[in-house]
Design a protein around this motif. Structure first.
Motif, PDB file in Angstrom:
ATOM      1  N   GLU A  57       5.501   0.935  -2.293  1.00 55.49           N
ATOM      2  CA  GLU A  57       4.734  -0.308  -2.248  1.00 55.49           C
ATOM      3  C   GLU A  57       4.731  -0.903  -0.847  1.00 55.49           C
ATOM      4  OE1 GLU A  57       2.133  -3.095  -3.406  1.00 55.49           O
ATOM      5  OE2 GLU A  57       2.773  -1.299  -4.504  1.00 55.49           O
ATOM      6  N   GLN A  58       5.858  -0.808  -0.141  1.00 57.70           N
ATOM      7  CA  GLN A  58       5.936  -1.350   1.220  1.00 57.70           C
ATOM      8  C   GLN A  58       4.959  -0.643   2.153  1.00 57.70           C
ATOM      9  OE1 GLN A  58       9.827  -1.096   2.959  1.00 57.70           O
ATOM     10  NE2 GLN A  58       9.275  -2.244   4.786  1.00 57.70           N
ATOM     11  N   THR A  59       4.928   0.683   2.064  1.00 56.97           N
ATOM     12  CA  THR A  59       4.003   1.464   2.909  1.00 56.97           C
ATOM     13  C   THR A  59       2.555   1.173   2.519  1.00 56.97           C
ATOM     14  OG1 THR A  59       5.642   3.219   3.186  1.00 56.97           O
ATOM     15  CG2 THR A  59       3.332   3.787   3.607  1.00 56.97           C
ATOM     16  N   ARG A  60       2.309   1.076   1.213  1.00 53.46           N
ATOM     17  CA  ARG A  60       0.950   0.800   0.745  1.00 53.46           C
ATOM     18  C   ARG A  60       0.444  -0.520   1.324  1.00 53.46           C
ATOM     19  NH1 ARG A  60      -1.520   3.184  -3.335  1.00 53.46           N
ATOM     20  NH2 ARG A  60       0.468   3.981  -4.141  1.00 53.46           N
ATOM     21  N   GLN A  61       1.297  -1.551   1.334  1.00 55.26           N
ATOM     22  CA  GLN A  61       0.892  -2.853   1.865  1.00 55.26           C
ATOM     23  C   GLN A  61       0.640  -2.785   3.366  1.00 55.26           C
ATOM     24  OE1 GLN A  61      -0.045  -5.389   0.028  1.00 55.26           O
ATOM     25  NE2 GLN A  61       0.480  -4.140  -1.780  1.00 55.26           N
ATOM     26  N   LYS A  62       1.428  -1.982   4.091  1.00 56.20           N
ATOM     27  CA  LYS A  62       1.205  -1.805   5.541  1.00 56.20           C
ATOM     28  C   LYS A  62      -0.155  -1.178   5.796  1.00 56.20           C
ATOM     29  CE  LYS A  62       4.368   0.115   7.997  1.00 56.20           C
ATOM     30  NZ  LYS A  62       5.462   1.059   8.381  1.00 56.20           N
ATOM     31  N   VAL A  63      -0.479  -0.177   5.005  1.00 54.27           N
ATOM     32  CA  VAL A  63      -1.771   0.500   5.186  1.00 54.27           C
ATOM     33  C   VAL A  63      -2.919  -0.438   4.828  1.00 54.27           C
ATOM     34  CG1 VAL A  63      -3.220   2.390   4.366  1.00 54.27           C
ATOM     35  CG2 VAL A  63      -0.788   2.791   4.816  1.00 54.27           C
ATOM     36  N   LYS A  64      -2.775  -1.190   3.731  1.00 51.28           N
ATOM     37  CA  LYS A  64      -3.835  -2.127   3.340  1.00 51.28           C
ATOM     38  C   LYS A  64      -4.042  -3.209   4.392  1.00 51.28           C
ATOM     39  CE  LYS A  64      -3.741  -1.632  -1.695  1.00 51.28           C
ATOM     40  NZ  LYS A  64      -3.528  -2.314  -2.992  1.00 51.28           N
ATOM     41  N   ALA A  65      -2.945  -3.658   4.996  1.00 42.99           N
ATOM     42  CA  ALA A  65      -3.064  -4.657   6.057  1.00 42.99           C
ATOM     43  C   ALA A  65      -3.813  -4.093   7.253  1.00 42.99           C
ATOM     44  CB  ALA A  65      -1.675  -5.140   6.475  1.00 42.99           C
ATOM     45  N   ALA A  66      -3.527  -2.834   7.608  1.00 42.33           N
ATOM     46  CA  ALA A  66      -4.230  -2.195   8.726  1.00 42.33           C
ATOM     47  C   ALA A  66      -5.709  -2.004   8.409  1.00 42.33           C
ATOM     48  CB  ALA A  66      -3.574  -0.846   9.041  1.00 42.33           C
ATOM     49  N   ILE A  67      -6.006  -1.646   7.161  1.00 42.38           N
ATOM     50  CA  ILE A  67      -7.401  -1.493   6.732  1.00 42.38           C
ATOM     51  C   ILE A  67      -8.152  -2.810   6.881  1.00 42.38           C
ATOM     52  CG2 ILE A  67      -8.863  -1.155   4.696  1.00 42.38           C
ATOM     53  CD1 ILE A  67      -6.877   1.015   3.788  1.00 42.38           C
TER      54      ILE A  67
END
Length: 345
Positions: free
Chosen positions: A30-40
């Motif tokens: 979940e932590q990595t997913r949120q990092k990627v979504k923030a970058a998107i």
């Protein structure tokens, strides 16, 4: 334009991880997913739907089939559907049919096999044609009419909304209420025009008032400002006494406002006017227009939710589902004058 590689660099993850997040795969923390979504979000990255479709086998393009866009309600509905589709990661292609059954079928036969799903406002389809449509592509109808076909539907409360509108008019003392928008031609029995006329009759019956044929104004084939104005002019020229107009669409009501004021009658002191659809124009007309808000955003939301279910796992869904949207009476100056403070904007 940002790429998936740009997102990976910004988030500090691998390209494969970005791909997993974009495609909704579960094997990402979940932590990595949120990092990627923030970058998107920061890069305003938009995945290439064609490339994603090739990888996943899912078609993320859906069709929206409407009779027309010139009527304000349909343009509002199209915008709501497109916004909701974006939340589901879907791209929308809009096609217009002018309410013709053959045009509806031609579009489905030509484009249906290449679409992931279809949201359709059918006008002329028969039960047999509806079954054919459902067999070609996952489909949701935005329709009050029940079809003998395995098609999910989202409907608006046509009858109930107009019934409430007539009740509002009666509560203000109006007794000779004209219905603007009836259609006694060959429309299907449960078309919007027929259901709204039923609601008009229900409202009169609730109040103990007769339904007078001379106050029921036929308007077809399409609801427009021009036809609304023409219908009210006919009433005035014929010398028919009326003190209120319940129009079955805002477009008709706006035409009625024009015709009533053109005749030198005061709104609402001499004639009250109300519509159905609560389009943007209703709040900015002069006077502002009382109208039934049919839950356009809810209709779009429910239609896309049903369609997404069908697209993801059609076999697991019931054969046919129905959602009826909520409505709200938005009371404004055209029925209450400058005292429009009850029940709406």
């Amino acid at each position: 334009m940002s790429t998936m590689n740009d997102v990976a660099l910004r988030a500090g993850v691998s390209l494969k991880t970005v791909s997993r997040v974009v495609n909704g795969e579960p094997s990402v923390s979940e932590q990595t997913r949120q990092k990627v979504k923030a970058a998107i979000a920061e890069l305003d990255f938009r995945p290439n739907s064609v490339a994603r479709n090739l990888r996943t086998g899912r078609i993320d393009v859906v069709g929206l089939v409407l009779p027309q866009l010139s009527q304000p309600y349909f343009s509002s509905l199209a915008e709501a559907v497109m916004r909701e589709a974006e939340r589901h990661g879907l791209t929308v292609l809009i096609e217009l049919t002018d309410g013709d059954a053959e045009a509806e079928m031609a579009l489905v036969r030509e484009h249906g096999p290449h679409l992931g799903g279809l949201v359709m406002y059918p006008v002329g389809l028969s039960d047999t044609q509806a079954r054919t449509v459902a067999g070609i592509v996952p489909t949701v109808f935005m329709s009050e009419r029940a079809y003998d076909a395995p098609v999910d539907r989202v409907a608006m409360a046509n009858r109930e909304g107009v019934r409430a509108l007539v009740g509002h008019m009666v509560s203000l003392g109006y007794t000779r209420i004209a219905a603007l928008g009836a259609d006694h031609s060959d429309l299907p029995e449960r078309s919007a025009a027929h259901l709204r006329l039923d609601g008009y009759r229900d409202g009169l019956r609730d109040a103990g008032l007769p339904c007078l044929p001379e106050l029921v104004i036929d308007v077809h084939p399409q609801w427009s400002r021009q036809l609304g104005a023409a219908g009210v002019r006919r009433l005035i020229e014929q010398g028919t006494s009326f003190d209120a107009v319940v129009a079955f669409a805002d477009a008709l009501a706006l035409g009625a406002l024009h015709a009533v004021q053109e005749a030198g009658l005061r709104i609402p002191a001499e004639v009250a006017v109300a519509g159905f659809d609560d389009t943007d124009e209703a709040g900015y007309s002069y006077p502002s227009l009382t109208s039934v808000a049919p839950g356009t955003a809810q209709i779009a939301r429910e239609a896309l939710a049903l369609l997404s279910d069908r697209m993801n796992d059609a076999a697991a869904q019931p054969a046919e589902r129905l959602v009826v949207a909520d409505f709200e009476l938005m009371v404004r100056e055209s029925t209450l004058g400058g005292m429009a403070t009850w029940g709406g904007a």
